[in-house]
Scaffold this motif. Structure first.
Motif, PDB file in Angstrom:
ATOM      1  N   UNK A  87       0.939  -1.283   0.016  1.00 58.78           N
ATOM      2  CA  UNK A  87      -0.003  -0.140   0.087  1.00 58.78           C
ATOM      3  C   UNK A  87       0.845   1.399   0.023  1.00 58.78           C
ATOM      4  N   UNK A  88       0.318   2.266  -0.785  1.00 59.20           N
ATOM      5  CA  UNK A  88       0.946   3.559  -0.547  1.00 59.20           C
ATOM      6  C   UNK A  88       0.150   4.280   0.697  1.00 59.20           C
ATOM      7  N   UNK A  89       0.333   5.773   0.723  1.00 59.49           N
ATOM      8  CA  UNK A  89      -0.534   6.390   1.740  1.00 59.49           C
ATOM      9  C   UNK A  89      -1.420   7.428   1.337  1.00 59.49           C
ATOM     10  N   UNK A  90      -1.100   8.571   1.757  1.00 62.30           N
ATOM     11  CA  UNK A  90      -2.008   9.865   1.552  1.00 62.30           C
ATOM     12  C   UNK A  90      -2.196  10.347   2.700  1.00 62.30           C
ATOM     13  N   UNK A  91      -3.247   9.851   3.257  1.00 63.65           N
ATOM     14  CA  UNK A  91      -4.400   9.006   2.641  1.00 63.65           C
ATOM     15  C   UNK A  91      -4.869   9.790   1.208  1.00 63.65           C
ATOM     16  N   UNK A  92      -5.273   8.863   0.182  1.00 68.77           N
ATOM     17  CA  UNK A  92      -5.739   9.460  -0.882  1.00 68.77           C
ATOM     18  C   UNK A  92      -4.714   9.012  -2.131  1.00 68.77           C
ATOM     19  N   UNK A  93      -3.664   8.536  -1.822  1.00 71.15           N
ATOM     20  CA  UNK A  93      -2.519   8.238  -2.794  1.00 71.15           C
ATOM     21  C   UNK A  93      -2.695   6.861  -3.432  1.00 71.15           C
ATOM     22  N   UNK A  94      -2.668   6.800  -4.702  1.00 69.98           N
ATOM     23  CA  UNK A  94      -2.724   5.358  -5.263  1.00 69.98           C
ATOM     24  C   UNK A  94      -1.520   4.607  -5.164  1.00 69.98           C
ATOM     25  N   UNK A  95      -1.516   3.286  -5.659  1.00 70.55           N
ATOM     26  CA  UNK A  95      -0.198   2.394  -4.922  1.00 70.55           C
ATOM     27  C   UNK A  95       0.705   2.569  -6.127  1.00 70.55           C
ATOM     28  N   UNK A  96       0.918   3.457  -6.983  1.00 70.49           N
ATOM     29  CA  UNK A  96       1.747   3.804  -7.957  1.00 70.49           C
ATOM     30  C   UNK A  96       3.201   3.723  -7.655  1.00 70.49           C
ATOM     31  N   UNK A  97       3.463   4.490  -6.464  1.00 70.11           N
ATOM     32  CA  UNK A  97       4.691   4.976  -6.133  1.00 70.11           C
ATOM     33  C   UNK A  97       5.788   3.922  -5.788  1.00 70.11           C
ATOM     34  N   UNK A  98       5.392   3.043  -4.952  1.00 75.09           N
ATOM     35  CA  UNK A  98       6.338   1.749  -4.649  1.00 75.09           C
ATOM     36  C   UNK A  98       6.344   0.807  -5.772  1.00 75.09           C
ATOM     37  N   UNK A  99       5.156   0.634  -6.550  1.00 77.76           N
ATOM     38  CA  UNK A  99       4.691  -0.292  -7.582  1.00 77.76           C
ATOM     39  C   UNK A  99       5.897  -0.039  -8.795  1.00 77.76           C
ATOM     40  N   UNK A 100       6.101   1.470  -9.117  1.00 77.38           N
ATOM     41  CA  UNK A 100       6.501   1.642 -10.136  1.00 77.38           C
ATOM     42  C   UNK A 100       7.978   2.161  -9.888  1.00 77.38           C
ATOM     43  N   UNK A 101       8.541   2.016  -8.595  1.00 81.12           N
ATOM     44  CA  UNK A 101       9.908   2.652  -8.292  1.00 81.12           C
ATOM     45  C   UNK A 101      10.634   1.852  -7.298  1.00 81.12           C
ATOM     46  N   UNK A 102       9.881   1.087  -6.750  1.00 80.78           N
ATOM     47  CA  UNK A 102      10.568   0.231  -5.547  1.00 80.78           C
ATOM     48  C   UNK A 102      10.748  -1.222  -5.761  1.00 80.78           C
ATOM     49  N   UNK A 103       9.626  -1.974  -5.595  1.00 85.17           N
ATOM     50  CA  UNK A 103       9.635  -3.531  -5.344  1.00 85.17           C
ATOM     51  C   UNK A 103       9.465  -4.157  -6.488  1.00 85.17           C
ATOM     52  N   UNK A 104       8.679  -3.548  -7.486  1.00 77.91           N
ATOM     53  CA  UNK A 104       8.137  -4.192  -8.728  1.00 77.91           C
ATOM     54  C   UNK A 104       9.020  -4.528  -9.621  1.00 77.91           C
ATOM     55  N   UNK A 105       8.547  -5.325 -10.701  1.00 74.85           N
ATOM     56  CA  UNK A 105       9.289  -5.943 -12.060  1.00 74.85           C
ATOM     57  C   UNK A 105       9.776  -4.543 -12.647  1.00 74.85           C
ATOM     58  N   UNK A 106       8.970  -3.715 -12.631  1.00 77.33           N
ATOM     59  CA  UNK A 106       9.304  -2.552 -13.622  1.00 77.33           C
ATOM     60  C   UNK A 106       9.483  -1.453 -12.775  1.00 77.33           C
ATOM     61  N   UNK A 107      10.375  -0.596 -13.321  1.00 78.54           N
ATOM     62  CA  UNK A 107      10.886   0.709 -12.544  1.00 78.54           C
ATOM     63  C   UNK A 107      10.924   1.815 -13.465  1.00 78.54           C
ATOM     64  N   UNK A 108      10.431   3.132 -12.731  1.00 77.10           N
ATOM     65  CA  UNK A 108      10.669   4.320 -13.486  1.00 77.10           C
ATOM     66  C   UNK A 108      11.660   4.623 -14.061  1.00 77.10           C
ATOM     67  N   UNK A 109      11.753   5.502 -15.370  1.00 80.07           N
ATOM     68  CA  UNK A 109      12.955   5.679 -16.004  1.00 80.07           C
ATOM     69  C   UNK A 109      13.175   7.266 -15.466  1.00 80.07           C
ATOM     70  N   UNK A 110      14.142   7.251 -14.545  1.00 77.18           N
ATOM     71  CA  UNK A 110      14.731   8.205 -13.950  1.00 77.18           C
ATOM     72  C   UNK A 110      16.385   8.470 -13.989  1.00 77.18           C
ATOM     73  N   UNK A 111      16.866   9.478 -13.627  1.00 73.08           N
ATOM     74  CA  UNK A 111      18.259   9.428 -13.458  1.00 73.08           C
ATOM     75  C   UNK A 111      18.722   8.824 -12.108  1.00 73.08           C
TER      76      UNK A 111
END
Length: 495
Positions: A87-111
């Motif tokens: 889960x992410x937080x907020x309250x009111x935040x979607x679960x995008x942050x850890x999904x696409x930048x931390x633990x998942x198999x796909x990660x954000x394209x950033x520097x």
């Protein structure tokens, strides 16, 4: 339940949604196949994304939650494989942050430091913990693609969703259905929550155990928000900010030379000791503190914060974080520093003032995350919809009353000898500071009899510490080690 199955390389199915009323389907699934190399291992995995209802007491759907569920393929004994519920937080935040930048198999394209890079998109995550655990990312009501039923109006019973205790209750019930549908009752289970998600998972630890009879092996809190500390007008809440000030000022090279020349981890213990032993008692004395002591405390605060003695005295030793973000670099280039990550800089209309015009870090993050999650879910995972993905959804007013989540975690741990806790925080997080997280850890178990089941890890970044490439690797390594270490492996659950 409608199910669409597609292979990402061979087929592309469009999820057929009603074009007349722009509603999310209440119960649907799309499955795709993928591969990744994570932690040095190459393997294939299944991605299941879809919606699952929240039921009322009469068995009628009152909301539908969007989720994404990853399972590693070719696992012979799925029952013994861990399940990580995110889960992410907020309250009111979607679960995008850890999904696409931390633990998942796909990660954000950033520097490498976490700043946006165009063209926006996603890459493979070589550090994902999918090698050792299956993962499900859950969007609470009105976040991501999740929605209440009906979506708006007086017919929505907001009391069932939008408050600390309501949030915990319906999510625990929803997880019971998810675990049953996916036959994961035998699996070791872990829940991870970032920011407000820290409050959420503390509450869920007991609700899952006592209402759903679902026992956990681990609770992971990432940059946790503990409302027993945050937004409280008392000396402890105020003083606990100082070690964060020290860290942020060190990163911005704003400390006196005697501190600046040392490594961050050398100076933080000094600031922490001063905070606990001297600053908390001094602020507690209020206007009755002796003048000589007031001056001495202000001098030390200036030494550890990068602010001037005058600024500190003008605030009666109680310096708000918002002022720190505005003032730290006022005379050192004129930038503001970020709230959630004080490595990020902003430019205000005027140098004068007591708080920044905007949060420089969140505007930077939204550059990358918003296009990436919309592209990823629709194009790679094939979940097609006209519904807007709510990065931040309409969940307020939020009921913070009767917050017993800290004690909920203590009770869950006392009842369940298997249950361990990992806390991960970035030193430059000014919203839910690392020292607040340590304080929460200390306060969960006042007896100290379970302290060997707590673990704290700090990182040289901010609220989303995983955005920095070095910390993305280290944080996943720490999480992987925690999961491997806390599986029972035949050991009886007893004291």
């Amino acid at each position: 339940m409608t199910k669409y199955i597609c292979t990402s390389l061979l087929f592309s199915f469009t999820l057929l949604l009603s074009s007349q009323n722009r509603k999310i389907p209440v119960d649907t699934t799309v499955i795709t196949q993928h591969s990744v190399t994570a932690n040095g291992q190459s393997f294939s995995y299944t991605a299941e994304t879809g919606t699952q209802p929240v039921w009322d007491e009469m068995g009628e759907p009152i909301a539908t939650l969007h989720y994404t569920y990853y399972t590693r393929n070719n696992i012979k004994d799925r029952a013994s494989r861990p399940l990580l519920i995110s889960f992410n937080g907020g309250p009111g935040s979607g679960s995008v942050w850890m999904h696409l930048a931390y633990t998942g198999p796909r990660v954000l394209r950033i520097d490498d430091e976490g700043y946006p890079v165009q063209p926006y998109g996603v890459d493979s995550n070589p550090y994902s913990v999918l090698d050792v655990t299956d993962i499900v990312y859950v969007n609470p009501a009105n976040t991501g693609y999740s929605r209440t039923i009906p979506e708006t109006g007086k017919d929505v019973d907001r009391d069932k969703f939008f408050g600390i205790n309501a949030d915990v209750a319906y999510l625990a019930e929803w997880l019971n259905t998810f675990v049953t549908r996916h036959n994961r009752w035998s699996s070791p289970k872990y829940i991870i929550g970032e920011s407000y998600g820290g409050t959420r998972v503390m509450g869920l630890s007991l609700a899952l155990q006592n209402r759903q009879w679902m026992y956990l092996n681990g609770v992971i809190m990432v940059s946790p928000a503990d409302y027993k500390v945050l937004r409280q007008d008392n000396p402890v809440s105020s003083a606990l900010n100082l070690p964060y000030y020290t860290a942020a000022a060190w990163h911005q090279k704003a400390l006196p030379p005697a501190l600046q020349q040392k490594d961050l981890l050398e100076i933080l213990p000094e600031s922490e000791t001063f905070t606990v032993n001297e600053l908390i008692p001094a602020i507690a004395k209020g206007g009755f503190i002796p003048e000589q002591e007031r001056q001495a405390i202000a001098s030390k605060m200036a030494y550890y914060s990068g602010l001037s003695e005058k600024e500190i005295l003008d605030h009666n030793l109680d310096v708000p974080t918002s002022y720190f973000w505005k003032a730290l670099l006022r005379d050192r280039g004129g930038y503001t520093v970020g709230r959630l990550d004080s490595r990020y800089l902003g430019i205000d209309k005027m140098l004068a003032g007591t708080r920044p015009d905007y949060n420089s870090e969140i505007t930077s993050w939204l550059h990358s995350f918003t296009p990436a999650i919309n592209y990823y879910l629709q194009e790679e995972l094939k979940f097609k919809t006209d519904i807007k993905y709510n990065m931040f959804g309409p969940v307020r007013p939020w009921n913070n009353e009767n917050d017993n989540t800290r004690d909920n975690l203590r009770q869950a741990m006392a009842q369940n000898p298997y249950l361990n806790v990992l806390i991960q925080s970035g030193y430059y997080d000014g919203a839910t500071t690392y020292f607040n997280a340590k304080y929460t850890m200390w306060q969960v178990d006042p007896s100290g009899r379970m302290k060997d089941r707590f673990e704290f890890k700090g990182y040289r970044s901010g609220h989303m510490m995983y955005l920095r490439r070095e910390d993305l690797k280290q944080a996943n390594d720490d999480l992987r080690a925690f999961i491997l270490r806390t599986q029972a492996k035949g050991k009886s659950a007893k004291y």
